[in-house]
Design a protein around this motif. Sequence first.
Motif, PDB file in Angstrom:
ATOM      1  N   GLN A  49     -11.786   8.825  -0.145  1.00  9.50           N
ATOM      2  CA  GLN A  49     -10.589   9.139   1.170  1.00  9.50           C
ATOM      3  C   GLN A  49     -11.065   7.792   2.379  1.00  9.50           C
ATOM      4  O   GLN A  49     -10.636   7.566   2.855  1.00  9.50           O
ATOM      5  N   GLN A  52      -7.864   4.076  -7.919  1.00  9.81           N
ATOM      6  CA  GLN A  52      -7.382   5.200  -9.242  1.00  9.81           C
ATOM      7  C   GLN A  52      -8.230   5.086 -10.296  1.00  9.81           C
ATOM      8  O   GLN A  52      -8.184   6.221 -11.181  1.00  9.81           O
ATOM      9  N   ILE A  90       0.794  -1.113   0.161  1.00 16.96           N
ATOM     10  CA  ILE A  90      -0.191   0.058   0.045  1.00 16.96           C
ATOM     11  C   ILE A  90       0.796   1.121   0.103  1.00 16.96           C
ATOM     12  O   ILE A  90       0.178   2.372  -0.610  1.00 16.96           O
ATOM     13  N   ASN A  91       2.038   1.222   0.916  1.00 16.30           N
ATOM     14  CA  ASN A  91       2.416   2.370   0.440  1.00 16.30           C
ATOM     15  C   ASN A  91       3.672   2.303  -0.234  1.00 16.30           C
ATOM     16  O   ASN A  91       3.728   3.809   0.193  1.00 16.30           O
ATOM     17  N   ILE A 101      -9.342   4.899   1.314  1.00 19.05           N
ATOM     18  CA  ILE A 101      -7.923   4.956   1.570  1.00 19.05           C
ATOM     19  C   ILE A 101      -7.700   4.509   2.618  1.00 19.05           C
ATOM     20  O   ILE A 101      -7.040   3.706   2.915  1.00 19.05           O
ATOM     21  N   LEU A 114      -5.837  -0.832  -5.190  1.00 18.52           N
ATOM     22  CA  LEU A 114      -5.557   0.476  -5.557  1.00 18.52           C
ATOM     23  C   LEU A 114      -5.670   0.981  -6.692  1.00 18.52           C
ATOM     24  O   LEU A 114      -6.072   2.305  -6.906  1.00 18.52           O
ATOM     25  N   VAL A 123       0.284   4.543  -2.328  1.00 18.73           N
ATOM     26  CA  VAL A 123      -0.632   5.600  -1.187  1.00 18.73           C
ATOM     27  C   VAL A 123       0.736   6.666  -0.721  1.00 18.73           C
ATOM     28  O   VAL A 123       1.051   6.362   0.050  1.00 18.73           O
ATOM     29  N   HIS A 124       0.414   8.603  -1.209  1.00 16.83           N
ATOM     30  CA  HIS A 124       1.255   9.106  -0.373  1.00 16.83           C
ATOM     31  C   HIS A 124       0.754  10.041   0.191  1.00 16.83           C
ATOM     32  O   HIS A 124      -0.496  10.415  -0.785  1.00 16.83           O
ATOM     33  N   VAL A 155      -3.507   9.609  -1.556  1.00 22.47           N
ATOM     34  CA  VAL A 155      -3.541   9.814  -2.529  1.00 22.47           C
ATOM     35  C   VAL A 155      -2.694   8.690  -3.144  1.00 22.47           C
ATOM     36  O   VAL A 155      -1.771   8.573  -2.483  1.00 22.47           O
ATOM     37  N   VAL A 156      -3.311   8.067  -4.321  1.00 27.55           N
ATOM     38  CA  VAL A 156      -2.465   7.060  -4.995  1.00 27.55           C
ATOM     39  C   VAL A 156      -2.085   7.087  -6.113  1.00 27.55           C
ATOM     40  O   VAL A 156      -2.381   8.336  -6.563  1.00 27.55           O
TER      41      VAL A 156
END
Length: 612
Positions: free
Chosen positions: A435, A421, A272-273, A438, A417, A276-277, A280-281
Amino acid sequence: MCGIVGYVGTQQAAPILIDGLSKLEYRGYDSAGIAVRDGENEPEIIKEKGKLKVLAEMTNNGKAVVGCCGIGHTRWATHGEPSAVNAHPHASDDLNVIAVHNGIIENYQELREKLEKHGYVFKSQTDTEVAVKLIDYYYKKYAPLPVEAIARSMVRIRGSYALCIMFKDYPGEVYCARKDSPMIIGIANGESYVASDVPAILKYTRNVYYIGNMEIAKLEQGNVTFFNIDSEVIEKPLTEIRWDAEAAEKGGYEHFMLKEIHEQPKVVRDTINSVVHEGVVHFDSVNLTDDEMKEIEQIYIVACGSAYHVGVALQYVIEELTSLQVRVELASEFRYRKMQLHKKSLVIVISQSGETADTLAALREARDNGIKTLGIVNVVGSTIAREAENVFYTLAGPEISVATTKAYSCQLVAGYLLALQFAKARGEIEEARYQELIEEIFTIPDKIERILEDKERIQWYSNKLVNVTDSFFIGRGIDYAIGMEGSLKLKEISYIHSEAYAAGELKHGPISLIEDGTIVISVVTQSNLVEKTISNMVEVKSRGAKVMAVTTMGNYYLEDTAEFTCYVPKIDNLFAGSLSVIPLQLLSYYVSIGKGYDVDKPRNLAKSVTVE
Ligand code: F6R
């Protein structure tokens, strides 16, 4: 499908080869062998039927064999039964050429007949012996130059291969050739390594070269030279592997499968990391732009086995979040279908190994048709990762157990994800819902952790399944997709016959199989479908079935119907599969252990299916 290793350096080769093969045993384990050479002395070839342990015992873990140059093999039989004679390495009668091979030589019969006319005699039923003797033939017919002889043979051979070859006249050198079978070459101070997969050499080096299709390599102590099919020297970049060496060890767990089940919170979080920052993807690393996502009208998800089951679950998720049409296809069928592919489509191939032959063929088929492609792949530098236009890497790390668990879970979240997106890029989801979803995705790792803490209950229940011969998994929607995966896990490692059905299909045939004591495992997480599935559970129970349920916390009334209920934390329906699959993985693991099976290496299976 077969693991190969090779070593040239200053240390004793055999212990390194045996250690490397132990990391590749997931690729095949019906026989194993090594060939080791001490300077100019004649090479010693030792091979035997059975798991690597047999070879390790015969050679005292390699310590009984002297020499700093060698090749090794662990086999998953394709041509010829598992036996010492069919085990690799294979050699020409005068030991001029010795080789190990992973792959399939399709025209081996025709080549064998040609060689027989030239006086060659064959001892084994393998296609590999044909390759060895073909190289020997060209070596003797033309100039005695290894690269030339290999290149000439490569032009004649149809099929797939990763070959490691030693020549009598070239002590201290190992030659490699590759077409469509995985192979990486590692280098460290004064040492050179070759293997089918990274875990075999990770302990020794992180610096690797990816040898391309129809390329040849020459390994000497700490030096590697690459050649194209015209025998011209070519340059290759050196790449650093980021995988943690510990990841390829059992790390205190009894089996890789249990370790990998427990790694899921971490690897899912890492995956995931990676994209996703700050909520937001970002798909920059995947290389798929929002504009491209807007243009797409149809998605095909193509994969095999568990990766296909990921596709089945994602179909529901993508269709719920976007207006996209999604078709999920088995790669082995897709490649031979006469299907008109939608021009504005995306073919998503999902593969842990990145080497599955059918998935790779489907990817190539899509590319040949001018269709955009995306790979969801775990192994960096694998063929699918290299050939797909866009790649979403799952960060599961090395998966050793043949039955997938952590790679499956990473593929699922990668798909969520991607779906999100797509929805965002196409303006098909409101910001608040985006949101919210996420945030839900970020809760998955902790929730998996909580399920794992309760594993003793599942272990207790698994004892009841040890003597069962048949089982059924039922569910609706995403629960059905997870049932398919649960069913595959159970059958592949515990050898219990098992089938998954969409719960609504029971009445159309399968219910006639239900009788006293039949095991039915019901996945019930989709809140809008709970009542419907309960009614199916009641139907099978009233016909004598013993029902187990995997459901969401709060659905306590399922205990009225199920004899054992396993609860997973609440989560949005879309992502419930990431949780409900965990008890099913644990259940299969414990049943297999309870039956005394080799859970990491189930019979007849290999981790990476590089043949059709
Ligand atoms: C089952 C399993 C297999 C793989 C399938 C595809 O536990 O692991 O069904 O999912 O062979 O392999 P990859 O993902 O490497 O293409």
